[in-house]
Write a protein that holds these residues in place. Structure first.
Motif, PDB file in Angstrom:
ATOM      1  N   UNK A   1     -31.491 -43.918 -68.271  1.00 51.81           N
ATOM      2  CA  UNK A   1     -32.066 -44.660 -67.151  1.00 51.81           C
ATOM      3  C   UNK A   1     -31.428 -44.239 -65.833  1.00 51.81           C
ATOM      4  N   UNK A   2     -30.122 -43.971 -65.846  1.00 50.99           N
ATOM      5  CA  UNK A   2     -29.446 -43.507 -64.627  1.00 50.99           C
ATOM      6  C   UNK A   2     -30.000 -42.162 -64.172  1.00 50.99           C
ATOM      7  N   UNK A   3     -30.219 -41.248 -65.100  1.00 50.16           N
ATOM      8  CA  UNK A   3     -30.745 -39.926 -64.735  1.00 50.16           C
ATOM      9  C   UNK A   3     -32.123 -40.063 -64.093  1.00 50.16           C
ATOM     10  N   UNK A   4     -32.982 -40.881 -64.682  1.00 48.69           N
ATOM     11  CA  UNK A   4     -34.306 -41.109 -64.084  1.00 48.69           C
ATOM     12  C   UNK A   4     -34.142 -41.789 -62.729  1.00 48.69           C
ATOM     13  N   UNK A   5     -33.221 -42.732 -62.641  1.00 44.54           N
ATOM     14  CA  UNK A   5     -32.985 -43.436 -61.380  1.00 44.54           C
ATOM     15  C   UNK A   5     -32.508 -42.518 -60.269  1.00 44.54           C
ATOM     16  N   UNK A   6     -31.684 -41.534 -60.605  1.00 45.11           N
ATOM     17  CA  UNK A   6     -31.190 -40.598 -59.587  1.00 45.11           C
ATOM     18  C   UNK A   6     -32.334 -39.826 -58.952  1.00 45.11           C
TER      19      UNK A   6
END
Length: 101
Positions: free
Chosen positions: A81-86
């Protein structure tokens, strides 16, 4: 400390800048996602498309939520989720705020 001739040489050797195409951006995102996350085929593409959609989500009448689910704890859901959020637009304000499950 350089010379004008050296500056002109650097300019002549530098390739002309061009913006990346959508395909190139998706490929780059998938490479980064796959470098850090082990997931079934297609998950990286879905993450890329969701992140890109977040940059124009106001153009849609509705959007779906993106959820990373797994029966196992500590398997990388939050990291995915963090990677998509970045890559998402305004991850704390737009649709990307719903990434954490």
């Amino acid at each position: 400390g350089g010379t004008r001739e050296r500056l002109e040489q650097i300019i002549a050797e530098t390739p002309e800048w061009r913006p990346a195409t959508g395909r190139e951006l998706i490929q780059r995102f998938e490479e980064i996602f796959k470098r850090y996350i082990v997931a079934p085929e297609g998950v990286a593409l879905v993450g890329a498309l969701y992140a890109f959609m977040s940059h124009c989500f106001e153009s849609f009448s509705w959007i779906g939520y993106l959820a990373f689910l797994s029966p196992a704890e500590s398997c990388g859901k939050s990291h995915a989720a963090d990677i998509v959020g970045w890559a998402s637009a305004r991850p704390g304000a737009g649709p990307a705020r719903f990434l954490r499950v």
